[in-house]
Design a protein around this motif. Structure first.
Motif, PDB file in Angstrom:
ATOM      1  N   PRO A  66      -7.873 -16.523   0.384  1.00  0.00           N
ATOM      2  CA  PRO A  66      -7.970 -16.564  -1.493  1.00  0.00           C
ATOM      3  C   PRO A  66      -6.721 -16.113  -1.947  1.00  0.00           C
ATOM      4  O   PRO A  66      -5.948 -15.284  -1.231  1.00  0.00           O
ATOM      5  CB  PRO A  66      -8.410 -14.523  -1.532  1.00  0.00           C
ATOM      6  N   ARG A  67      -6.535 -16.563  -3.028  1.00  0.00           N
ATOM      7  CA  ARG A  67      -4.862 -16.379  -3.586  1.00  0.00           C
ATOM      8  C   ARG A  67      -4.627 -14.785  -3.986  1.00  0.00           C
ATOM      9  O   ARG A  67      -5.328 -13.493  -4.548  1.00  0.00           O
ATOM     10  CB  ARG A  67      -4.709 -16.930  -5.027  1.00  0.00           C
ATOM     11  N   LEU A  68      -3.472 -14.927  -3.691  1.00  0.00           N
ATOM     12  CA  LEU A  68      -2.747 -12.556  -3.446  1.00  0.00           C
ATOM     13  C   LEU A  68      -2.048 -12.797  -4.625  1.00  0.00           C
ATOM     14  O   LEU A  68      -1.107 -13.813  -4.374  1.00  0.00           O
ATOM     15  CB  LEU A  68      -2.295 -11.963  -2.331  1.00  0.00           C
ATOM     16  N   GLY A  69      -2.085 -12.061  -5.674  1.00  0.00           N
ATOM     17  CA  GLY A  69      -0.933 -11.821  -6.246  1.00  0.00           C
ATOM     18  C   GLY A  69       0.279 -11.666  -6.229  1.00  0.00           C
ATOM     19  O   GLY A  69      -0.219 -10.281  -4.873  1.00  0.00           O
ATOM     20  N   ARG A  70       0.771 -11.307  -6.501  1.00  0.00           N
ATOM     21  CA  ARG A  70       2.379 -10.552  -5.897  1.00  0.00           C
ATOM     22  C   ARG A  70       2.611  -9.541  -5.729  1.00  0.00           C
ATOM     23  O   ARG A  70       2.795  -9.170  -7.208  1.00  0.00           O
ATOM     24  CB  ARG A  70       3.483 -11.292  -5.618  1.00  0.00           C
ATOM     25  N   LYS A  71       1.898  -8.289  -5.729  1.00  0.00           N
ATOM     26  CA  LYS A  71       2.146  -6.825  -5.844  1.00  0.00           C
ATOM     27  C   LYS A  71       3.484  -6.416  -5.954  1.00  0.00           C
ATOM     28  O   LYS A  71       4.301  -5.891  -4.467  1.00  0.00           O
ATOM     29  CB  LYS A  71       1.735  -6.107  -5.072  1.00  0.00           C
ATOM     30  N   LEU A  72       4.228  -5.498  -6.809  1.00  0.00           N
ATOM     31  CA  LEU A  72       5.858  -5.202  -7.124  1.00  0.00           C
ATOM     32  C   LEU A  72       5.975  -4.189  -6.597  1.00  0.00           C
ATOM     33  O   LEU A  72       4.748  -3.458  -6.410  1.00  0.00           O
ATOM     34  CB  LEU A  72       6.286  -5.073  -7.924  1.00  0.00           C
ATOM     35  N   PRO A  73       5.981  -4.095  -5.184  1.00  0.00           N
ATOM     36  CA  PRO A  73       6.352  -2.489  -4.835  1.00  0.00           C
ATOM     37  C   PRO A  73       6.767  -1.800  -5.346  1.00  0.00           C
ATOM     38  O   PRO A  73       7.226  -0.997  -6.573  1.00  0.00           O
ATOM     39  CB  PRO A  73       7.367  -2.404  -3.133  1.00  0.00           C
ATOM     40  N   ASP A  74       6.341  -0.463  -5.355  1.00  0.00           N
ATOM     41  CA  ASP A  74       6.552   1.782  -5.918  1.00  0.00           C
ATOM     42  C   ASP A  74       7.646   1.339  -5.262  1.00  0.00           C
ATOM     43  O   ASP A  74       8.438   1.397  -4.423  1.00  0.00           O
ATOM     44  CB  ASP A  74       5.891   2.206  -5.030  1.00  0.00           C
ATOM     45  N   THR A  75       8.342   2.078  -6.276  1.00  0.00           N
ATOM     46  CA  THR A  75       9.944   2.330  -6.501  1.00  0.00           C
ATOM     47  C   THR A  75      10.382   3.965  -6.908  1.00  0.00           C
ATOM     48  O   THR A  75       9.744   4.665  -7.418  1.00  0.00           O
ATOM     49  CB  THR A  75      11.178   1.314  -6.543  1.00  0.00           C
ATOM     50  N   LEU A  76      11.593   4.368  -6.065  1.00  0.00           N
ATOM     51  CA  LEU A  76      11.951   5.665  -6.361  1.00  0.00           C
ATOM     52  C   LEU A  76      12.881   5.096  -7.451  1.00  0.00           C
ATOM     53  O   LEU A  76      14.005   5.243  -6.994  1.00  0.00           O
ATOM     54  CB  LEU A  76      12.000   6.229  -5.710  1.00  0.00           C
ATOM     55  N   SER A  77      13.810   6.249  -8.130  1.00  0.00           N
ATOM     56  CA  SER A  77      14.093   6.233  -9.001  1.00  0.00           C
ATOM     57  C   SER A  77      15.377   6.883  -7.780  1.00  0.00           C
ATOM     58  O   SER A  77      15.518   7.430  -7.694  1.00  0.00           O
ATOM     59  CB  SER A  77      14.743   6.530 -10.132  1.00  0.00           C
ATOM     60  N   PHE A  78      17.071   6.747  -9.426  1.00  0.00           N
ATOM     61  CA  PHE A  78      18.385   7.135  -7.957  1.00  0.00           C
ATOM     62  C   PHE A  78      18.051   8.676  -8.310  1.00  0.00           C
ATOM     63  O   PHE A  78      18.153   9.326  -6.896  1.00  0.00           O
ATOM     64  CB  PHE A  78      19.303   6.291  -8.870  1.00  0.00           C
ATOM     65  N   GLU A  79      17.687   9.086  -9.881  1.00  0.00           N
ATOM     66  CA  GLU A  79      17.972  10.343  -9.686  1.00  0.00           C
ATOM     67  C   GLU A  79      16.350  10.788  -9.052  1.00  0.00           C
ATOM     68  O   GLU A  79      16.590  12.238  -8.312  1.00  0.00           O
ATOM     69  CB  GLU A  79      17.414  10.902 -11.119  1.00  0.00           C
ATOM     70  N   GLU A  80      15.174  10.009  -8.601  1.00  0.00           N
ATOM     71  CA  GLU A  80      14.056  10.849  -7.951  1.00  0.00           C
ATOM     72  C   GLU A  80      14.252  10.920  -6.257  1.00  0.00           C
ATOM     73  O   GLU A  80      14.125  12.161  -5.491  1.00  0.00           O
ATOM     74  CB  GLU A  80      12.692  10.152  -7.784  1.00  0.00           C
ATOM     75  N   ILE A  81      15.546   9.804  -6.143  1.00  0.00           N
ATOM     76  CA  ILE A  81      15.821  10.279  -4.684  1.00  0.00           C
ATOM     77  C   ILE A  81      16.593  11.423  -4.460  1.00  0.00           C
ATOM     78  O   ILE A  81      16.888  11.826  -2.968  1.00  0.00           O
ATOM     79  CB  ILE A  81      16.607   8.769  -4.239  1.00  0.00           C
TER      80      ILE A  81
ATOM     81  N   VAL B 228       9.019  18.949  -4.360  1.00  0.00           N
ATOM     82  CA  VAL B 228       9.782  18.702  -5.614  1.00  0.00           C
ATOM     83  C   VAL B 228       8.630  18.133  -7.449  1.00  0.00           C
ATOM     84  O   VAL B 228       9.481  17.711  -7.891  1.00  0.00           O
ATOM     85  CB  VAL B 228      10.749  17.616  -5.648  1.00  0.00           C
ATOM     86  N   GLY B 229       7.520  18.087  -6.771  1.00  0.00           N
ATOM     87  CA  GLY B 229       6.510  17.367  -7.972  1.00  0.00           C
ATOM     88  C   GLY B 229       6.824  16.229  -7.874  1.00  0.00           C
ATOM     89  O   GLY B 229       6.267  15.838  -9.658  1.00  0.00           O
ATOM     90  N   ILE B 230       7.410  15.289  -7.510  1.00  0.00           N
ATOM     91  CA  ILE B 230       6.969  13.660  -7.376  1.00  0.00           C
ATOM     92  C   ILE B 230       5.489  13.698  -7.619  1.00  0.00           C
ATOM     93  O   ILE B 230       5.120  13.501  -6.148  1.00  0.00           O
ATOM     94  CB  ILE B 230       8.255  13.659  -7.619  1.00  0.00           C
ATOM     95  N   GLN B 231       4.695  12.723  -8.470  1.00  0.00           N
ATOM     96  CA  GLN B 231       3.527  12.445  -9.034  1.00  0.00           C
ATOM     97  C   GLN B 231       3.600  11.078  -8.170  1.00  0.00           C
ATOM     98  O   GLN B 231       3.208  10.323  -8.963  1.00  0.00           O
ATOM     99  CB  GLN B 231       2.993  12.843 -10.134  1.00  0.00           C
ATOM    100  N   LYS B 232       3.978  10.783  -7.590  1.00  0.00           N
ATOM    101  CA  LYS B 232       4.068   9.527  -6.720  1.00  0.00           C
ATOM    102  C   LYS B 232       3.745   9.318  -5.619  1.00  0.00           C
ATOM    103  O   LYS B 232       3.816   9.656  -4.233  1.00  0.00           O
ATOM    104  CB  LYS B 232       5.318   8.594  -6.840  1.00  0.00           C
ATOM    105  N   ASN B 233       2.300   8.083  -4.838  1.00  0.00           N
ATOM    106  CA  ASN B 233       2.472   7.521  -3.412  1.00  0.00           C
ATOM    107  C   ASN B 233       3.804   7.177  -2.810  1.00  0.00           C
ATOM    108  O   ASN B 233       4.135   6.003  -2.789  1.00  0.00           O
ATOM    109  CB  ASN B 233       0.943   6.983  -3.896  1.00  0.00           C
ATOM    110  N   VAL B 234       4.649   8.341  -2.397  1.00  0.00           N
ATOM    111  CA  VAL B 234       5.654   7.984  -1.388  1.00  0.00           C
ATOM    112  C   VAL B 234       5.353   8.048  -0.059  1.00  0.00           C
ATOM    113  O   VAL B 234       5.203   8.580   0.787  1.00  0.00           O
ATOM    114  CB  VAL B 234       6.997   8.356  -1.679  1.00  0.00           C
ATOM    115  N   SER B 235       6.175   6.530   0.365  1.00  0.00           N
ATOM    116  CA  SER B 235       5.782   6.296   2.370  1.00  0.00           C
ATOM    117  C   SER B 235       7.512   6.152   2.738  1.00  0.00           C
ATOM    118  O   SER B 235       8.131   5.857   2.005  1.00  0.00           O
ATOM    119  CB  SER B 235       4.829   5.397   2.665  1.00  0.00           C
TER     120      SER B 235
END
Length: 301
Positions: free
Chosen positions: A106-121, A238-245
Protein backbone atom coordinates in the motif's frame (compact mmCIF):
# COMPACT_ATOMS: atom_id res chain seq x y z
CA UNK A 1 11.39 -33.67 10.80
CA UNK A 2 12.90 -31.43 8.12
CA UNK A 3 10.99 -28.18 7.69
CA UNK A 4 12.05 -26.29 4.54
CA UNK A 5 10.62 -22.95 5.70
CA UNK A 6 12.29 -23.07 9.12
CA UNK A 7 15.61 -24.06 7.57
CA UNK A 8 15.52 -21.24 4.98
CA UNK A 9 14.52 -18.67 7.60
CA UNK A 10 17.47 -19.73 9.79
CA UNK A 11 19.80 -19.21 6.82
CA UNK A 12 18.11 -15.85 6.17
CA UNK A 13 18.74 -14.86 9.80
CA UNK A 14 22.43 -15.77 9.46
CA UNK A 15 22.70 -13.77 6.21
CA UNK A 16 21.11 -10.66 7.73
CA UNK A 17 23.38 -10.83 10.76
CA UNK A 18 26.72 -11.74 9.16
CA UNK A 19 26.55 -10.27 5.65
CA UNK A 20 24.10 -7.39 6.08
CA UNK A 21 25.15 -6.54 9.67
CA UNK A 22 21.62 -5.47 10.57
CA UNK A 23 20.53 -4.72 14.13
CA UNK A 24 18.87 -7.48 16.17
CA UNK A 25 15.55 -5.63 16.00
CA UNK A 26 15.65 -5.46 12.19
CA UNK A 27 16.70 -9.12 11.88
CA UNK A 28 13.89 -10.20 14.19
CA UNK A 29 11.32 -8.19 12.20
CA UNK A 30 12.44 -9.59 8.81
CA UNK A 31 12.48 -13.18 10.07
CA UNK A 32 9.09 -12.75 11.76
CA UNK A 33 7.59 -11.63 8.44
CA UNK A 34 9.11 -14.60 6.61
CA UNK A 35 7.76 -16.91 9.34
CA UNK A 36 4.24 -15.54 8.77
CA UNK A 37 4.50 -16.54 5.12
CA UNK A 38 5.91 -19.94 6.11
CA UNK A 39 3.03 -20.59 8.50
CA UNK A 40 0.53 -19.64 5.79
CA UNK A 41 2.16 -21.93 3.22
CA UNK A 42 2.39 -24.88 5.62
CA UNK A 43 -1.31 -24.46 6.46
CA UNK A 44 -2.69 -24.05 2.93
CA UNK A 45 0.05 -25.54 0.73
CA UNK A 46 1.79 -28.21 2.81
CA UNK A 47 4.89 -29.59 1.15
CA UNK A 48 5.52 -26.42 -0.89
CA UNK A 49 8.78 -24.93 0.31
CA UNK A 50 10.05 -21.36 -0.19
CA UNK A 51 11.84 -22.29 -3.42
CA UNK A 52 8.64 -23.64 -4.97
CA UNK A 53 6.19 -20.94 -3.83
CA UNK A 54 4.52 -19.11 -6.70
CA UNK A 55 3.53 -15.50 -7.34
CA UNK A 56 -0.12 -16.50 -7.04
CA UNK A 57 0.43 -18.08 -3.62
CA UNK A 58 2.34 -15.03 -2.36
CA UNK A 59 -0.45 -12.73 -3.57
CA UNK A 60 -2.96 -14.96 -1.80
CA UNK A 61 -0.92 -14.63 1.41
CA UNK A 62 -0.91 -10.83 1.07
CA UNK A 63 -4.66 -10.97 0.42
CA UNK A 64 -5.25 -12.77 3.73
CA UNK A 65 -3.24 -10.10 5.53
CA UNK A 66 -5.35 -7.39 3.87
CA UNK A 67 -8.49 -8.92 5.38
CA UNK A 68 -7.08 -8.60 8.89
CA UNK A 69 -7.45 -5.39 10.85
CA UNK A 70 -3.87 -4.26 10.42
CA UNK A 71 -2.61 -0.87 9.35
CA UNK A 72 -1.25 -0.10 5.90
CA UNK A 73 2.11 0.53 7.57
CA UNK A 74 2.16 -3.00 9.06
CA UNK A 75 1.09 -4.55 5.76
CA UNK A 76 3.80 -2.64 3.88
CA UNK A 77 6.41 -3.76 6.42
CA UNK A 78 5.44 -7.44 6.09
CA UNK A 79 5.60 -7.23 2.29
CA UNK A 80 9.03 -5.58 2.58
CA UNK A 81 10.16 -8.49 4.77
CA UNK A 82 8.92 -11.06 2.24
CA UNK A 83 10.71 -9.25 -0.59
CA UNK A 84 13.94 -9.20 1.43
CA UNK A 85 13.59 -12.95 2.07
CA UNK A 86 13.23 -13.72 -1.64
CA UNK A 87 16.08 -11.40 -2.57
CA UNK A 88 18.20 -13.48 -0.19
CA UNK A 89 17.12 -16.70 -1.95
CA UNK A 90 18.03 -15.12 -5.30
CA UNK A 91 21.39 -13.94 -3.90
CA UNK A 92 22.17 -17.49 -2.73
CA UNK A 93 21.19 -18.92 -6.13
CA UNK A 94 18.43 -21.01 -4.56
CA UNK A 95 15.79 -19.67 -6.96
CA UNK A 96 16.03 -18.44 -10.56
CA UNK A 97 13.01 -16.15 -10.51
CA UNK A 98 11.77 -13.89 -7.70
CA UNK A 99 8.02 -14.51 -7.09
CA UNK A 100 7.85 -11.56 -4.64
CA UNK A 101 9.20 -8.98 -7.07
CA UNK A 102 5.79 -7.71 -8.20
CA UNK A 103 4.04 -7.77 -4.83
CA UNK A 104 2.42 -4.38 -4.33
CA UNK A 105 2.56 -2.68 -0.97
CA UNK A 106 0.00 0.00 0.00
CA UNK A 107 1.13 3.53 -0.74
CA UNK A 108 2.04 5.27 2.49
CA UNK A 109 1.80 9.01 2.85
CA UNK A 110 4.83 10.57 4.48
CA UNK A 111 3.96 11.21 8.09
CA UNK A 112 5.68 14.23 9.50
CA UNK A 113 7.27 13.34 12.81
CA UNK A 114 6.14 15.03 16.01
CA UNK A 115 8.55 17.66 17.25
CA UNK A 116 9.06 19.80 20.31
CA UNK A 117 9.71 23.50 20.13
CA UNK A 118 12.95 24.87 21.55
CA UNK A 119 10.92 26.29 24.47
CA UNK A 120 9.33 22.88 25.17
CA UNK A 121 12.75 21.21 25.10
CA UNK A 122 13.97 23.73 27.66
CA UNK A 123 10.88 23.19 29.80
CA UNK A 124 11.47 19.45 29.94
CA UNK A 125 15.18 19.79 30.69
CA UNK A 126 14.71 22.45 33.35
CA UNK A 127 11.90 20.43 34.95
CA UNK A 128 14.13 17.46 35.78
CA UNK A 129 14.59 17.46 39.59
CA UNK A 130 18.35 17.63 40.09
CA UNK A 131 17.94 16.98 43.81
CA UNK A 132 16.92 13.37 43.10
CA UNK A 133 19.61 10.71 42.87
CA UNK A 134 19.00 9.96 39.18
CA UNK A 135 18.27 13.57 38.21
CA UNK A 136 21.85 14.17 37.05
CA UNK A 137 21.74 11.05 34.86
CA UNK A 138 18.37 11.91 33.37
CA UNK A 139 19.37 15.49 32.60
CA UNK A 140 22.60 14.29 30.94
CA UNK A 141 20.69 11.73 28.86
CA UNK A 142 18.06 14.13 27.56
CA UNK A 143 20.62 16.86 26.92
CA UNK A 144 22.55 14.33 24.84
CA UNK A 145 19.49 13.09 22.92
CA UNK A 146 18.69 16.64 21.87
CA UNK A 147 22.29 17.81 21.45
CA UNK A 148 23.36 15.02 19.09
CA UNK A 149 20.14 13.49 17.71
CA UNK A 150 20.97 9.99 18.91
CA UNK A 151 18.73 6.97 18.52
CA UNK A 152 17.71 5.39 21.83
CA UNK A 153 19.82 2.29 21.04
CA UNK A 154 22.84 4.54 20.44
CA UNK A 155 22.23 6.35 23.72
CA UNK A 156 22.03 3.27 25.94
CA UNK A 157 24.98 1.65 24.13
CA UNK A 158 27.24 4.70 24.53
CA UNK A 159 30.56 3.95 26.24
CA UNK A 160 33.11 6.17 27.95
CA UNK A 161 35.64 5.54 25.18
CA UNK A 162 33.22 6.99 22.61
CA UNK A 163 33.19 10.49 24.11
CA UNK A 164 35.92 12.87 22.94
CA UNK A 165 35.28 15.85 25.19
CA UNK A 166 38.41 17.74 24.08
CA UNK A 167 37.14 18.06 20.49
CA UNK A 168 33.41 17.99 21.28
CA UNK A 169 32.52 14.81 19.38
CA UNK A 170 30.99 11.39 19.99
CA UNK A 171 31.87 8.22 18.10
CA UNK A 172 28.45 6.67 17.66
CA UNK A 173 27.75 3.05 16.68
CA UNK A 174 24.49 3.13 14.74
CA UNK A 175 22.39 0.74 12.67
CA UNK A 176 24.30 -2.16 11.15
CA UNK A 177 27.25 -1.39 13.47
CA UNK A 178 28.13 1.60 11.31
CA UNK A 179 30.19 4.24 13.06
CA UNK A 180 29.90 7.98 12.66
CA UNK A 181 31.28 11.06 14.38
CA UNK A 182 28.65 13.38 15.83
CA UNK A 183 29.25 16.79 17.42
CA UNK A 184 27.99 17.16 20.98
CA UNK A 185 26.99 20.42 22.66
CA UNK A 186 28.76 21.96 25.65
CA UNK A 187 25.64 21.69 27.82
CA UNK A 188 25.40 17.93 27.21
CA UNK A 189 29.11 17.44 28.00
CA UNK A 190 28.71 19.52 31.16
CA UNK A 191 25.84 17.40 32.48
CA UNK A 192 27.56 14.13 31.53
CA UNK A 193 30.58 15.29 33.54
CA UNK A 194 28.41 16.21 36.52
CA UNK A 195 26.58 12.86 36.36
CA UNK A 196 29.84 10.92 36.26
CA UNK A 197 31.39 12.86 39.14
CA UNK A 198 28.32 13.10 41.38
CA UNK A 199 26.59 9.77 40.77
CA UNK A 200 28.26 7.24 38.51
CA UNK A 201 31.68 7.31 40.20
CA UNK A 202 30.01 6.41 43.52
CA UNK A 203 27.96 3.50 42.15
CA UNK A 204 28.71 -0.17 42.44
CA UNK A 205 28.88 -1.18 38.78
CA UNK A 206 27.84 -4.64 37.60
CA UNK A 207 30.44 -6.80 35.92
CA UNK A 208 30.53 -6.26 32.16
CA UNK A 209 28.82 -2.86 32.40
CA UNK A 210 31.83 -0.79 33.47
CA UNK A 211 32.21 1.03 30.14
CA UNK A 212 28.60 2.08 29.62
CA UNK A 213 27.90 5.72 30.44
CA UNK A 214 24.28 5.52 31.57
CA UNK A 215 23.49 3.00 34.29
CA UNK A 216 20.43 2.04 36.31
CA UNK A 217 20.32 1.79 40.11
CA UNK A 218 21.77 -1.73 39.94
CA UNK A 219 24.82 -0.51 38.03
CA UNK A 220 23.74 -2.03 34.72
CA UNK A 221 23.25 -0.53 31.28
CA UNK A 222 19.87 1.15 30.87
CA UNK A 223 17.16 -0.56 28.83
CA UNK A 224 15.17 1.08 26.02
CA UNK A 225 12.00 0.79 28.09
CA UNK A 226 13.61 2.65 30.99
CA UNK A 227 14.54 5.58 28.73
CA UNK A 228 10.96 5.78 27.43
CA UNK A 229 9.66 5.82 31.03
CA UNK A 230 12.13 8.54 32.09
CA UNK A 231 11.03 10.75 29.19
CA UNK A 232 7.33 10.10 29.84
CA UNK A 233 7.73 11.20 33.47
CA UNK A 234 9.79 14.28 32.49
CA UNK A 235 7.14 15.39 29.98
CA UNK A 236 4.22 14.81 32.35
CA UNK A 237 6.04 16.74 35.10
CA UNK A 238 5.96 19.96 33.07
CA UNK A 239 2.45 19.40 31.68
CA UNK A 240 3.27 19.09 27.96
CA UNK A 241 0.36 17.37 26.21
CA UNK A 242 2.30 15.56 23.49
CA UNK A 243 3.23 11.95 22.92
CA UNK A 244 7.00 12.31 23.41
CA UNK A 245 9.52 9.51 22.92
CA UNK A 246 13.33 9.39 22.57
CA UNK A 247 12.81 9.74 18.82
CA UNK A 248 10.94 13.01 19.38
CA UNK A 249 14.19 14.52 20.66
CA UNK A 250 15.97 13.22 17.55
CA UNK A 251 13.29 14.71 15.29
CA UNK A 252 13.46 18.01 17.14
CA UNK A 253 17.25 18.09 16.83
CA UNK A 254 17.03 17.65 13.04
CA UNK A 255 14.11 20.05 12.62
CA UNK A 256 15.76 22.86 14.56
CA UNK A 257 18.98 22.44 12.57
CA UNK A 258 17.15 22.60 9.23
CA UNK A 259 15.07 25.59 10.35
CA UNK A 260 18.29 27.30 11.40
CA UNK A 261 19.72 26.86 7.90
CA UNK A 262 21.87 23.75 8.33
CA UNK A 263 22.97 21.90 5.20
CA UNK A 264 20.84 18.81 4.52
CA UNK A 265 23.89 16.63 3.84
CA UNK A 266 25.42 17.61 7.18
CA UNK A 267 22.20 16.70 8.99
CA UNK A 268 22.08 13.39 7.09
CA UNK A 269 25.61 12.61 8.30
CA UNK A 270 24.83 13.51 11.91
CA UNK A 271 21.65 11.41 11.96
CA UNK A 272 23.35 8.45 10.30
CA UNK A 273 20.75 8.16 7.51
CA UNK A 274 21.86 5.96 4.61
CA UNK A 275 19.70 7.86 2.14
CA UNK A 276 19.22 11.62 2.01
CA UNK A 277 15.57 10.91 1.10
CA UNK A 278 15.03 9.93 4.74
CA UNK A 279 16.52 13.23 5.92
CA UNK A 280 14.47 15.24 3.43
CA UNK A 281 11.32 14.71 5.48
CA UNK A 282 12.60 17.44 7.80
CA UNK A 283 12.53 20.02 5.04
CA UNK A 284 8.73 19.80 5.10
CA UNK A 285 8.49 20.79 8.74
CA UNK A 286 9.14 24.49 8.31
CA UNK A 287 6.73 25.14 5.44
CA UNK A 288 4.64 27.48 7.58
CA UNK A 289 7.76 29.48 8.36
CA UNK A 290 8.73 29.65 4.67
CA UNK A 291 5.22 30.67 3.69
CA UNK A 292 5.31 33.46 6.27
CA UNK A 293 8.67 34.69 4.93
CA UNK A 294 7.20 34.78 1.42
CA UNK A 295 4.15 36.70 2.66
CA UNK A 296 6.22 39.21 4.60
CA UNK A 297 9.11 39.87 2.24
CA UNK A 298 8.30 38.94 -1.38
CA UNK A 299 7.95 42.09 -3.51
CA UNK A 300 4.91 40.68 -5.36
CA UNK A 301 3.18 39.18 -2.35
Amino acid sequence: MYKPWDNSIKQFHHYLKIERSLSENSIEAYCRDAKKLGDFMESFYPGVGPQAATKVQLREFVGTLGKLEISDFTLARVISGIKAFYKFLMYEGLIQEDPAQLLEAPRLGRKLPDTLSFEEINQILEGIPMGELQGHRNRAMLELLYSSGLRVSELIGLKKSQIFEDIGFLRVVGKGNKERLVPVGKAALKYIRIYQEEVRNHQEIARGHEEYIFLNRRGKKLSRVMVFMIIKEAVERVGIQKNVSPHTFRHSFATHLIEGGADLRAVQEMLGHESITTTEIYTHLDRDYLRQVLTDFHPRK
